[in-house]
Scaffold this motif. Sequence first.
Motif, short mmCIF file in Angstrom:
data_model
loop_
_atom_site.label_atom_id
_atom_site.label_comp_id
_atom_site.label_asym_id
_atom_site.label_seq_id
_atom_site.Cartn_x
_atom_site.Cartn_y
_atom_site.Cartn_z
N PRO A 77 60.94 -11.52 8.97
CA PRO A 77 59.61 -11.90 8.47
C PRO A 77 58.53 -11.50 9.47
CG PRO A 77 60.70 -13.82 9.37
CD PRO A 77 61.69 -12.67 9.44
N THR A 78 57.40 -11.16 8.93
CA THR A 78 56.25 -10.84 9.80
C THR A 78 55.28 -12.00 9.73
OG1 THR A 78 55.13 -9.75 7.96
CG2 THR A 78 56.47 -8.35 9.42
N LEU A 79 54.78 -12.38 10.88
CA LEU A 79 53.85 -13.50 10.95
C LEU A 79 52.45 -13.01 10.67
CD1 LEU A 79 55.20 -15.26 14.15
CD2 LEU A 79 55.56 -15.94 11.79
#
Length: 130
Positions: A77-79
């Motif tokens: 996941p990318t923040l």
Amino acid sequence: MKMALFHHSLLLSFIIALSLSSIHVTLAARSLLQAPSLPTIPSLPAATLPPLPAMPTLPASTLPPLPATQLPTLPNPTLPTMPTIPKLTLPPLPAASLPTIPTTIPSLPTIPITMPTIPFFSPPPSTTSP
């Protein structure tokens, strides 16, 4: 006075009781030492225990092999990006002036040494004659 007498009599009675009990203990120990020897206690036969049963042998079981499955890969996941916080600027503080410290010590007031005189009044005239 009464309290001190009570403490002294209590201490004296405690010392007398302790010395009398010590005499009794000493006499009892002496009589035990002078007593004829006690009969010996017969020894007991050693107890024999039955032998323990042998441990039974259990059949060896074979376990099936574990399946070789691959774990699924999870996406990384990318923040989200954090918003930038504006810089906070404080107004300048006013220049504070420090109080000045006196360099000389003021003189102390003097205490008068002489006592003021109190005028004495004459007594009132008496109405009777001596």
